[in-house]
Design an enzyme around this catalytic site. Structure first.
Site, PDB file in Angstrom:
ATOM      1  N   SER A  81      37.184  39.632  31.816  1.00 39.60           N
ATOM      2  CA  SER A  81      38.302  40.452  31.347  1.00 39.60           C
ATOM      3  C   SER A  81      39.225  40.665  32.542  1.00 39.60           C
ATOM      4  CB  SER A  81      37.780  41.778  30.810  1.00 39.60           C
ATOM      5  OG  SER A  81      37.055  42.417  31.833  1.00 39.60           O
ATOM      6  N   LYS A 117      50.575  39.950  27.574  1.00 40.40           N
ATOM      7  CA  LYS A 117      49.148  40.027  27.269  1.00 40.40           C
ATOM      8  C   LYS A 117      49.023  40.205  25.750  1.00 40.40           C
ATOM      9  CE  LYS A 117      44.861  42.422  28.524  1.00 40.40           C
ATOM     10  NZ  LYS A 117      44.487  42.938  27.182  1.00 40.40           N
ATOM     11  N   LYS A 289      49.374  36.716  37.526  1.00 40.83           N
ATOM     12  CA  LYS A 289      48.371  35.912  38.227  1.00 40.83           C
ATOM     13  C   LYS A 289      49.011  35.293  39.458  1.00 40.83           C
ATOM     14  CE  LYS A 289      45.829  34.742  34.056  1.00 40.83           C
ATOM     15  NZ  LYS A 289      45.338  33.693  33.136  1.00 40.83           N
ATOM     16  N   LYS A 313      49.369  47.407  31.785  1.00 35.19           N
ATOM     17  CA  LYS A 313      49.351  47.833  30.387  1.00 35.19           C
ATOM     18  C   LYS A 313      50.617  48.611  30.033  1.00 35.19           C
ATOM     19  CE  LYS A 313      46.080  47.218  28.170  1.00 35.19           C
ATOM     20  NZ  LYS A 313      44.728  47.664  27.909  1.00 35.19           N
TER      21      LYS A 313
HETATM   22  C1  JCF Z   1      41.888  35.360  33.291  1.00 31.08           C
HETATM   23  C2  JCF Z   1      42.398  35.953  32.021  1.00 31.08           C
HETATM   24  C3  JCF Z   1      41.542  36.719  31.208  1.00 31.08           C
HETATM   25  C4  JCF Z   1      42.031  37.244  30.026  1.00 31.08           C
HETATM   26  C5  JCF Z   1      43.368  37.019  29.654  1.00 31.08           C
HETATM   27  C6  JCF Z   1      43.905  37.548  28.445  1.00 31.08           C
HETATM   28  C7  JCF Z   1      45.235  37.274  28.119  1.00 31.08           C
HETATM   29  C8  JCF Z   1      45.835  37.784  26.851  1.00 31.08           C
HETATM   30  N1  JCF Z   1      45.145  38.661  26.117  1.00 31.08           N
HETATM   31  O1  JCF Z   1      46.955  37.383  26.515  1.00 31.08           O
HETATM   32  C9  JCF Z   1      46.044  36.498  28.967  1.00 31.08           C
HETATM   33  C10 JCF Z   1      45.525  35.992  30.151  1.00 31.08           C
HETATM   34  O2  JCF Z   1      46.272  35.237  30.986  1.00 31.08           O
HETATM   35  C11 JCF Z   1      44.183  36.235  30.510  1.00 31.08           C
HETATM   36  N2  JCF Z   1      43.690  35.710  31.669  1.00 31.08           N
END
Ligand code: JCF
Length: 322
Positions: A81, A117, A289, A313
């Protein structure tokens, strides 16, 4: 200290119950905000009384154990997560921590890839020789549910790839658009079925069906956001790797941007926050990232989250119940 131990026990139980409702029944009992508050309270007490940290501490758990009825798939690489950031200071600290870890000067270039996200559920799809082998939910991060037959019914996820690496695990988020969610609930009401509380529950409930024909009748979508096991690198940066996944046929989020530093990051965060209601699907923050994959490799992972990524968030929305 014994009050602290008692509260940790109560928090562990409340969080485990909330996880089970959210991950197993896809029908959560408490709001995102309440859940985040429980986790923050638990972390605060553990920080003050480290010796009281429980073996089943919620700060070491990811997701929930796979539900009964599904085959199990052990992920070649754990599905982790993301650590959460809630305000601008958290972002500045995230950037500073990374610079310290890498021995980078405060003004050295350090681009990040930023993307919405998606508020859905994570999925890992394994391809060998360009053919889909299996698909699994995150589960507890190490073992997920085998949802291969269901995923084969999702139009946006290709069965076969051209010019793909010999081994490629694509990771992304399964979600339902607002328009499809409204149409589904209208059809559910028409057929006397139960309405879904929000698009995330609808997506999770539609993917985690033992009968793939039910999934086939549901409007599920997918955004690729990363990868797991690979036989060869996709690219040198997160952004180019996403471009490569897009070229292989996976949808990637069109709002994805490379940001050169925290102020660009915060400008993008506010821009997407302002357009959140018009995106057409639920998001609950922005993921940043470190763009350079060699630096990601040096930064590596903590016990449950990568050092090179964070989720910034948004304030929990009141529009849907969680
Ligand atoms: C490494 C990781 C773990 C969960 C993730 C979750 C999302 C998402 N919920 O969009 C996007 C990401 O780039 C994520 N990247």
């Amino acid at each position: 200290a014994e009050q602290a131990a008692a509260e940790l026990a109560r928090l562990a139980e409340a969080i485990a119950r909330a996880d089970a409702a959210y991950h197993v029944e896809d029908a959560p009992e408490i709001s995102d905000a309440a859940y985040d508050a429980l986790k923050r309270r638990n972390a605060a007490i553990e920080a003050r009384f480290p010796q009281l940290k429980r073996d089943d501490s919620p700060s070491e758990q990811v997701g929930a154990a796979p539900a009964e009825g599904f085959g199990k798939i052990r992920h070649a690489q754990r599905m982790l997560s993301l650590a959460n950031a809630f305000d601008d200071t958290d972002i500045a600290e995230f950037d500073a921590r990374i610079r310290r870890f890498l021995g980078l000067a405060p003004d050295a270039p350090l681009p990040y890839t930023a993307e919405p996200k998606i508020d859905g559920l994570s999925l890992s799809v394994r391809y060998e020789g360009g053919r889909m082998i299996h698909a699994a939910t995150r589960g507890d991060g190490q073992t997920g549910e085998d949802v291969t037959a269901n995923v084969r019914t999702i139009a946006e996820i290709p069965h076969n790839l051209q010019n793909a690496p010999e081994l490629l695990e694509v990771r992304g988020e399964i979600y339902m658009s607002h328009a499809d969610f409204a149409a589904l609930n209208a059809a559910q009401a028409e057929a006397g079925g139960k309405a879904f509380a929000n698009p995330r529950n609808a997506a999770a409930g539609s993917l985690r069906q033992l009968d793939p024909k039910v999934t086939a009748a549901r409007p599920l979508r997918f955004f690729a956001y990363g990868w797991g096991a690979l036989s060869e690198p996709l690219a040198g940066t997160q952004h180019d790797a996403l471009e490569r996944l897009s070229g292989l046929g996976f949808p990637t989020n069109p709002e994805t941007r490379v940001c050169d530093g925290p102020d660009v990051i915060l400008a993008l965060y506010r821009d997407i926050a302002a357009r959140r209601a018009e995106l057409g699907y639920d998001i609950d923050g922005i993921v940043y990232k470190v763009d350079d994959l060699a630096l990601q490799g040096r930064l590596g992972f903590r016990s449950t989250t990568p050092r090179w990524a964070i989720a910034h968030k948004f304030p929990a929305e009141t529009a849907w119940t969680r």
